[in-house]
Design an enzyme around this catalytic site. Structure first.
Site, PDB file in Angstrom:
ATOM      1  CB  CYS A 219      12.873   0.339   6.093  1.00 35.96           C
ATOM      2  SG  CYS A 219      15.088   0.828   5.996  1.00 35.96           S
TER       3      CYS A 219
ATOM      4  CB  CYS B  42      16.606   6.024   9.405  1.00 37.29           C
ATOM      5  SG  CYS B  42      14.727   7.187   8.162  1.00 37.29           S
TER       6      CYS B  42
ATOM      7  CB  CYS C 181      20.504  -0.103   3.337  1.00 37.58           C
ATOM      8  SG  CYS C 181      21.745   0.260   2.230  1.00 37.58           S
TER       9      CYS C 181
ATOM     10  CB  CYS D 127      23.954   2.475  -2.638  1.00 32.22           C
ATOM     11  SG  CYS D 127      22.282   3.046  -1.477  1.00 32.22           S
TER      12      CYS D 127
ATOM     13  CD  GLU E 234      23.984  -2.024   6.224  1.00 29.89           C
ATOM     14  OE1 GLU E 234      24.163  -2.854   7.003  1.00 29.89           O
ATOM     15  OE2 GLU E 234      23.324  -1.960   5.063  1.00 29.89           O
TER      16      GLU E 234
HETATM   17  N1  SAH Z   1      14.880   7.157   3.355  1.00 31.57           N
HETATM   18  C1  SAH Z   1      15.246   7.726   2.472  1.00 31.57           C
HETATM   19  C2  SAH Z   1      16.827   7.250   2.227  1.00 31.57           C
HETATM   20  C3  SAH Z   1      17.058   5.638   1.764  1.00 31.57           C
HETATM   21  S1  SAH Z   1      16.066   3.905   1.421  1.00 31.57           S
HETATM   22  C4  SAH Z   1      14.206   6.977   1.239  1.00 31.57           C
HETATM   23  O1  SAH Z   1      13.337   6.521   2.548  1.00 31.57           O
HETATM   24  O2  SAH Z   1      13.889   7.078   1.056  1.00 31.57           O
HETATM   25  C5  SAH Z   1      15.921   4.190  -0.272  1.00 31.57           C
HETATM   26  C6  SAH Z   1      15.175   3.311  -0.437  1.00 31.57           C
HETATM   27  O3  SAH Z   1      15.027   2.303  -0.314  1.00 31.57           O
HETATM   28  C7  SAH Z   1      13.491   4.435  -0.615  1.00 31.57           C
HETATM   29  O4  SAH Z   1      12.785   4.075  -1.447  1.00 31.57           O
HETATM   30  C8  SAH Z   1      13.011   3.064   0.429  1.00 31.57           C
HETATM   31  O5  SAH Z   1      11.320   3.013   0.903  1.00 31.57           O
HETATM   32  C9  SAH Z   1      13.607   1.736  -0.206  1.00 31.57           C
HETATM   33  N2  SAH Z   1      13.923   0.287   0.779  1.00 31.57           N
HETATM   34  C10 SAH Z   1      13.964   0.356   2.335  1.00 31.57           C
HETATM   35  N3  SAH Z   1      14.430  -0.875   2.794  1.00 31.57           N
HETATM   36  C11 SAH Z   1      13.480  -1.761   2.157  1.00 31.57           C
HETATM   37  C12 SAH Z   1      13.323  -3.186   1.520  1.00 31.57           C
HETATM   38  N4  SAH Z   1      13.555  -3.815   2.852  1.00 31.57           N
HETATM   39  N5  SAH Z   1      12.920  -3.808   0.537  1.00 31.57           N
HETATM   40  C13 SAH Z   1      12.910  -2.888  -0.649  1.00 31.57           C
HETATM   41  N6  SAH Z   1      12.887  -1.541  -0.872  1.00 31.57           N
HETATM   42  C14 SAH Z   1      13.687  -0.354   0.790  1.00 31.57           C
HETATM   43 FE1  SF4 Z   2      14.221   5.434   6.983  1.00 32.83          FE
HETATM   44 FE2  SF4 Z   2      14.511   3.198   5.965  1.00 32.83          FE
HETATM   45 FE3  SF4 Z   2      12.488   4.503   6.126  1.00 32.83          FE
HETATM   46 FE4  SF4 Z   2      14.531   5.088   4.221  1.00 32.83          FE
HETATM   47  S1  SF4 Z   2      12.678   3.226   4.647  1.00 32.83           S
HETATM   48  S2  SF4 Z   2      13.425   6.442   5.259  1.00 32.83           S
HETATM   49  S3  SF4 Z   2      16.057   4.923   5.743  1.00 32.83           S
HETATM   50  S4  SF4 Z   2      13.272   3.765   7.444  1.00 32.83           S
END
Ligand code: SAH
Ligand code: SF4
Length: 349
Positions: free
Chosen positions: A120, A113, A335, A106, A93
């Site tokens: 997540c 992951c 995402c 983004c 995505e």
């Molecule tokens: N893996 C990296 C980058 C991708 S996630 C990381 O974790 O930083 C990007 C951001 O989205 C991260 O801060 C993560 O904690 C947040 N995120 C993931 N799932 C989410 C959700 N369901 N609601 C809000 N934030 C979320």
């Molecule tokens: Fe991976 Fe989602 Fe955790 Fe970011 S927030 S490290 S994308 S599992």
């Protein structure tokens, strides 16, 4: 037809060699480099200053498009979400988020992951593979084509853990910021990571002022491990690496906290954050959890009052904070969800 090579995966030397082999001249190779990395060529017919015969031969060997638009969804707030199919049947995505007249792209870095944060959707099925340099770059060029201009900011916050694919990511970003590429400002690119202090330091040592966001979620090591079960390093080590990045690049780090009611939004959680981050020039970005279907099912997003209360504790403890509102919430905006909704035929096993 033999499999074609993704053009944006080739380094300049190999591109030169290929153009010469196909009967082109050195200036044609330089022009092709500009088309690929400065102008984001997605269709050979546009490169009219290259001879048609050369374009035809190159198009038999080189692939300009490694991503295929499978779905595009627009949320009520204008957020555009793209589901992009990869050559091997996988999907990722990319999301364009409008803010006034500006827009943020983004980008994803992996298919799935490996980290598996409990809140997540991206990590639910583990990681399948890294994205190539071309696949990362193409997300930018597709967004540029869709917008008619480059996005104003890039956040590497899509599917995947950027530090687990640091090489392809930094090669892609370096081409975006290169004066011979898109000449994009490194300061408008934010890389978000859940860990890997040693790779944060490596990123810092590359000499590019990319913004760093560290997904901290909690200052207490045990609580953080509950939320990020594969975390190998204590929050303190992450903070030290982020501080190093801040000193090396002159850019203050951000710490992201995904807020979950009663899990990490209590007064003691705020106090622990204040003492961990005391004295460090940084910002704490609060992100109320965007509810996604994850196993366990006992996670809750805190309401506005709880979020403001938590923010108040941090501010009174001397921390700078920002609050990220949910974007595109009506459309699987967190995402990883769009990808997981696809039938398995597309997410080929
Ligand atoms: N893996 C990296 C980058 C991708 S996630 C990381 O974790 O930083 C990007 C951001 O989205 C991260 O801060 C993560 O904690 C947040 N995120 C993931 N799932 C989410 C959700 N369901 N609601 C809000 N934030 C979320
Ligand atoms: Fe991976 Fe989602 Fe955790 Fe970011 S927030 S490290 S994308 S599992």
């Amino acid at each position: 037809m033999p499999e074609r090579i993704p053009a944006r995966d080739l380094d300049a030397g190999a591109l030169d060699a290929l153009v010469l082999e196909e009967g082109g001249r050195p200036f044609h190779a330089r022009e092709l480099h500009l088309w690929l990395h400065a102008r984001g060529l997605l269709d050979w017919n546009r490169a009219t200053n290259l001879p048609k015969a050369l374009r035809d031969r190159l198009s038999e060997t080189l692939e300009l498009r490694t991503l295929r638009l499978l779905e595009e969804e627009e949320a009520r707030d204008g957020t555009l979400k793209f589901l992009l199919g990869l050559g091997d049947g996988e999907a990722i995505e990319a999301v364009l988020i409008p803010r006034g007249t500006r827009s943020t792209l983004c980008m994803s870095t992996q298919v799935g992951c490996p980290v598996g944060c409990i809140f997540c959707a991206s990590g639910l099925e583990g990681v399948r593979r890294n994205l190539s340099r071309a696949e990362i770059l193409e997300q930018f060029w597709i967004a540029r084509e869709r917008l008619g201009r480059p996005p104003d900011n890039i956040v590497v916050m899509g599917i995947g853990e950027p530090m687990a694919n640091l090489r392809n990511l930094t090669e892609a970003l370096d081409l975006l910021v290169s004066p011979k590429g898109a000449a994009y400002s490194a300061r408008r690119i934010t890389i978000s990571t859940s860990g890997h202090p040693e790779r944060i330091r490596r990123l810092a040592s590359l000499g590019k002022p990319y913004e760093l966001a560290v997904s901290l979620h909690a200052a207490d090591p045990d609580l953080r491990r509950e939320l990020v079960p594969t975390a190998k390093h204590d929050p303190e080590e992450l903070v030290r690496a982020a501080a190093f990045h801040g000193r090396a690049t002159g850019r203050e780090p951000t710490f992201e906290i995904v807020l979950l009611a009663d899990r990490n939004d209590r007064r003691e959680d705020a106090e622990a954050l204040c003492s961990l981050l005391r004295g460090l020039p940084c910002t704490v970005n609060l992100i109320p959890w965007n509810p996604v279907e994850v196993p366990g099912g006992d996670l809750r997003s805190p309401g506005d009052r709880r979020v403001e209360r938590f923010r108040g504790w941090l501010e009174r403890g001397g921390l700078k904070t920002t609050l990220r509102r949910h974007r595109g919430r009506d459309r699987d905006a967190a995402c990883g969800q769009l990808r997981l909704r696809r039938p398995p035929a597309i997410r080929k096993k």
